[in-house]
Design an enzyme around this catalytic site. Sequence first.
Site, PDB file in Angstrom:
ATOM      1  N   ARG A   1       0.814  -1.153  -0.099  1.00 57.41           N
ATOM      2  CA  ARG A   1      -0.027   0.158   0.028  1.00 57.41           C
ATOM      3  C   ARG A   1       1.218   1.209   0.012  1.00 57.41           C
ATOM      4  O   ARG A   1       0.706   2.337  -1.003  1.00 57.41           O
ATOM      5  CB  ARG A   1      -0.964  -0.024   1.243  1.00 57.41           C
ATOM      6  CG  ARG A   1      -1.982   1.167   1.320  1.00 57.41           C
ATOM      7  CD  ARG A   1      -2.903   0.994   2.371  1.00 57.41           C
ATOM      8  NE  ARG A   1      -3.720   2.098   2.440  1.00 57.41           N
ATOM      9  CZ  ARG A   1      -4.176   3.015   3.305  1.00 57.41           C
ATOM     10  NH1 ARG A   1      -3.566   2.996   4.532  1.00 57.41           N
ATOM     11  NH2 ARG A   1      -5.026   4.084   3.280  1.00 57.41           N
TER      12      ARG A   1
ATOM     13  N   HIS B   1       0.653   4.004  -2.918  1.00 57.88           N
ATOM     14  CA  HIS B   1       0.204   5.466  -2.559  1.00 57.88           C
ATOM     15  C   HIS B   1       1.236   6.468  -2.836  1.00 57.88           C
ATOM     16  O   HIS B   1       1.001   7.612  -3.090  1.00 57.88           O
ATOM     17  CB  HIS B   1      -0.194   5.555  -1.146  1.00 57.88           C
ATOM     18  CG  HIS B   1      -1.621   4.921  -0.853  1.00 57.88           C
ATOM     19  ND1 HIS B   1      -2.517   5.585  -0.104  1.00 57.88           N
ATOM     20  CD2 HIS B   1      -2.390   3.882  -1.330  1.00 57.88           C
ATOM     21  CE1 HIS B   1      -3.600   5.111  -0.020  1.00 57.88           C
ATOM     22  NE2 HIS B   1      -3.649   3.677  -0.854  1.00 57.88           N
TER      23      HIS B   1
ATOM     24  N   ASN C   1      -4.093   8.646   3.450  1.00 59.39           N
ATOM     25  CA  ASN C   1      -2.941   7.871   3.783  1.00 59.39           C
ATOM     26  C   ASN C   1      -2.804   7.967   5.335  1.00 59.39           C
ATOM     27  O   ASN C   1      -1.803   7.564   5.764  1.00 59.39           O
ATOM     28  CB  ASN C   1      -1.810   8.878   3.320  1.00 59.39           C
ATOM     29  CG  ASN C   1      -1.496   8.716   1.793  1.00 59.39           C
ATOM     30  OD1 ASN C   1      -1.984   7.680   1.060  1.00 59.39           O
ATOM     31  ND2 ASN C   1      -1.033   9.983   1.061  1.00 59.39           N
TER      32      ASN C   1
ATOM     33  N   HIS D   1      -4.769  -7.237  -3.236  1.00 55.83           N
ATOM     34  CA  HIS D   1      -5.784  -7.385  -2.471  1.00 55.83           C
ATOM     35  C   HIS D   1      -5.799  -8.783  -1.454  1.00 55.83           C
ATOM     36  O   HIS D   1      -6.555  -9.031  -0.683  1.00 55.83           O
ATOM     37  CB  HIS D   1      -7.126  -7.148  -2.778  1.00 55.83           C
ATOM     38  CG  HIS D   1      -7.355  -5.547  -3.098  1.00 55.83           C
ATOM     39  ND1 HIS D   1      -8.534  -5.015  -3.733  1.00 55.83           N
ATOM     40  CD2 HIS D   1      -6.408  -4.574  -2.874  1.00 55.83           C
ATOM     41  CE1 HIS D   1      -8.261  -3.682  -3.535  1.00 55.83           C
ATOM     42  NE2 HIS D   1      -6.986  -3.418  -3.222  1.00 55.83           N
TER      43      HIS D   1
END
Length: 367
Positions: free
Chosen positions: A96, A100, A125, A226
């Site tokens: 992640r 991001h 975030n 995921h």
Amino acid sequence: MPSLGAIMGMFVLGLVMTSLAGQSYGELEYEYYKEKCSVIVEDQKTGFLSGLPSRLLPGLFSSPPRKELVDVEDIVAQEVKKAFIYDNSIVAALLRLQFHDCFVNGCDASILLEVKNSEKDAIPNKSVRGYELIDIIKARLEKTCPGVVSCADIIAMATRDAISIATPYTGNRFRVQTGRKDGLESIGTNALTELPPPTISMRDSINLFSRKGLTITDMVYLLGGHTVGVTHCGFIEDRLYNYNGTEKPDPNMNINLLQTLQSRCPQGLRSNNSIDLDQGTSSSFKVDNSYYNQLLSNKGILQVDQDLASSGQTSTTVEAIAKSSYEEFNKNFAEAIVKLQAVGVLVGTQGQIRSSCRAVNAYKPSV
């Protein structure tokens, strides 16, 4: 792992892939640090000479100091392995963090900067994790070869190593390219406009990935991250109780999954319980293609996940991935990750090598 944190977490683990050997993104290179980090080594004196002051040694019993190359990627791998033993959710956290960072201003480690109104402080975030591990790796590398390894490259290498630990195979690491420089600014409002929300439509998601130079197939593979991610009840409550304003659950969700999730997320109680995005009892911490098989059974947790299996632009790809071998999935997943890590990179004279990943280097005027 944090809520929104699973939402675009992604990663892979692949076999050592010769198929990537001929590809290059910008000025990034494979084994960029191979001969760029070294330490000075002095031979230890042995026997009765070891206790004597060096000024008394005539030099006949020792060799001069020498440079010894340091394996930068091995140092990164060592620290990631330590972190994983302590907390296996670090895999999802790093995926992640990587996503991001790359989707906002490119893969320049701008998410690590601690400045006013930074990306790190932006709402999407708030629950991103993994910063401390990046700091640990950076500190060790700065001690060994200061000013050489960028924070952006550390994120890329650490993410790859986390994925390699979570793959169903052992002893396999796909190759990542390095040579990135670190960015000089971090603007929180950019995170609000560039990161996909959990409710994003498939059309908008495809357009967003396309603006980053990523294809529909890349998107489908990257969302496969995921398989080790999680979300929280608040992000799926509408699907469980008020789908599209109908005051009823999503009729397309598998009934057994629906009942399980309603039990986990009681209506109106504002539960913050975490939900594995991969509901397989033996696969929720493995980077594999089980996630896609669940989508075909209407067991997608997030709306964007389930839409992959129903959209005409992505359903065929989902079906193909679900039927593929682990080897094939990991190879293609790795290729998508390498492409993601090349988005908007700074190279050459652009950016800088930060001494601390949390701050831009102080300006030193030339004399």
